[in-house]
Design an enzyme around this catalytic site. Structure first.
Site, PDB file in Angstrom:
ATOM      1  N   TYR A 101       0.829  -1.205   0.000  1.00 23.99           N
ATOM      2  CA  TYR A 101       0.000   0.000   0.000  1.00 23.99           C
ATOM      3  C   TYR A 101       0.866   1.257   0.000  1.00 23.99           C
ATOM      4  O   TYR A 101       0.627   2.200  -0.770  1.00 23.99           O
ATOM      5  CB  TYR A 101      -0.916  -0.015   1.224  1.00 23.99           C
ATOM      6  CG  TYR A 101      -1.630   1.286   1.471  1.00 23.99           C
ATOM      7  CD1 TYR A 101      -2.745   1.659   0.718  1.00 23.99           C
ATOM      8  CD2 TYR A 101      -1.170   2.166   2.457  1.00 23.99           C
ATOM      9  CE1 TYR A 101      -3.390   2.861   0.946  1.00 23.99           C
ATOM     10  CE2 TYR A 101      -1.817   3.370   2.685  1.00 23.99           C
ATOM     11  CZ  TYR A 101      -2.921   3.715   1.934  1.00 23.99           C
ATOM     12  OH  TYR A 101      -3.551   4.922   2.153  1.00 23.99           O
ATOM     13  N   GLU A 139     -11.188   5.737   4.894  1.00 25.89           N
ATOM     14  CA  GLU A 139     -10.649   6.674   5.883  1.00 25.89           C
ATOM     15  C   GLU A 139     -11.659   6.918   6.990  1.00 25.89           C
ATOM     16  O   GLU A 139     -11.302   7.001   8.174  1.00 25.89           O
ATOM     17  CB  GLU A 139     -10.268   8.007   5.215  1.00 25.89           C
ATOM     18  CG  GLU A 139      -9.052   7.946   4.315  1.00 25.89           C
ATOM     19  CD  GLU A 139      -7.751   7.748   5.075  1.00 25.89           C
ATOM     20  OE1 GLU A 139      -7.765   7.803   6.324  1.00 25.89           O
ATOM     21  OE2 GLU A 139      -6.729   7.534   4.416  1.00 25.89           O
ATOM     22  N   TRP A 167      -4.856   2.040  10.688  1.00 22.08           N
ATOM     23  CA  TRP A 167      -4.982   1.834   9.248  1.00 22.08           C
ATOM     24  C   TRP A 167      -4.682   0.378   8.875  1.00 22.08           C
ATOM     25  O   TRP A 167      -5.257  -0.166   7.926  1.00 22.08           O
ATOM     26  CB  TRP A 167      -4.053   2.780   8.498  1.00 22.08           C
ATOM     27  CG  TRP A 167      -4.234   2.723   7.006  1.00 22.08           C
ATOM     28  CD1 TRP A 167      -3.337   2.320   6.087  1.00 22.08           C
ATOM     29  CD2 TRP A 167      -5.417   3.088   6.280  1.00 22.08           C
ATOM     30  NE1 TRP A 167      -3.870   2.402   4.821  1.00 22.08           N
ATOM     31  CE2 TRP A 167      -5.152   2.878   4.919  1.00 22.08           C
ATOM     32  CE3 TRP A 167      -6.678   3.573   6.652  1.00 22.08           C
ATOM     33  CZ2 TRP A 167      -6.092   3.124   3.909  1.00 22.08           C
ATOM     34  CZ3 TRP A 167      -7.622   3.823   5.646  1.00 22.08           C
ATOM     35  CH2 TRP A 167      -7.322   3.596   4.305  1.00 22.08           C
TER      36      TRP A 167
END
Length: 247
Positions: free
Chosen positions: A88, A110, A118
């Site tokens: 990522y 988000e 995350w």
């Protein structure tokens, strides 16, 4: 020296576990654009090379402690070598995005991350894509109450938070209105980036790292006015860092 090193910690995003960390002045972080329009940050020498302690046995049979340089990507201090997290960071984070579907996906993810890490959201990303029709905006906007309720059951693979699931549908409906009003979600979101170009927010070490900015506050306000939820200024700032080349 350690304090100066720790001040560099917020180079990449406003993760929940990083939001209280101090940051090095952005003025001292060079910025360049690659052919792929990605913001690239040059890390200080102390972070560009990681020193690894090793032990060697001398000719006399004595153990000797030494340090050797082991170069690795700067974000490994956060990803800890997790393959999905590394992919990522190397392939998605910081690149410009102009696809409405991808922009919508990142807005929803988000928002889903609020209060979580995350890494947790990345581990559930495929489940989110399955549950929300690969983030097709029209399909998500049309999800019924029954479909939303199904996603709250054990085994869905996503964060089973009723407000966050409902938010995805509300935000899709708002995104459709934005597309109709502005022509595209891309055009609307990029209008909050001055000049439509990658932006480096300058601040001093004393000010600490940013978790929001004037631009993210303006975006948050505009999205809320159009009916979106889970789009506070901290969330929109993290989103802008990922997709709009803002740091």
């Amino acid at each position: 020296m350690l304090c100066k090193q720790l001040s560099f910690i917020c180079l990449f995003r406003s993760f929940s576990f990083l939001r209280s960390a101090p940051q090095l002045s952005a003025c001292s972080v060079p910025v360049a654009l690659s052919s792929q329009r990605r913001i690239t940050r040059a890390t200080p020498p102390s972070f560009g090379v990681r020193m690894v302690a090793t032990q060697k046995i001398s000719a006399r049979g004595h153990a000797e402690q030494t340090q050797e340089a082991a170069e690795e990507p700067w974000y490994h201090m956060f990803t800890k070598g997790d393959p999905e997290y590394d992919r990522y960071m190397s392939e998605e984070w910081g690149f410009e995005v102009h696809d409405d579907r991808k922009l919508f996906e990142m807005l929803i993810l988000e928002g889903a991350q609020a209060g979580l890490s995350w890494k947790t959201i990345l581990s559930k990303r495929e489940a989110y894509r399955d549950c929300f029709h690969n983030f097709d905006i029209q399909a998500v906007a049309a999800m019924s109450q029954e479909q939303q309720q199904e996603l709250l059951k054990e085994g869905s693979g996503i964060v089973r938070n009723r407000l966050k699931v409902k938010s995805a549908v509300l935000n899709a409906q708002a995104a459709l209105r934005i597309q109709k009003e502005q022509g595209s979600l891309d055009k609307f979101l990029w209008s909050f980036v001055p000049g439509g170009r990658p932006l480096l927010n300058r601040r001093t070490a004393k000010e600490g790292h940013l978790t929001e900015s004037e631009e993210s506050r303006a975006m948050s306000k505009a999205l809320k006015q159009r009916g979106m939820t889970f789009v506070g200024p901290t969330i929109t700032y993290a989103f802008m860092q990922v997709c709009l080349s803002v740091s």
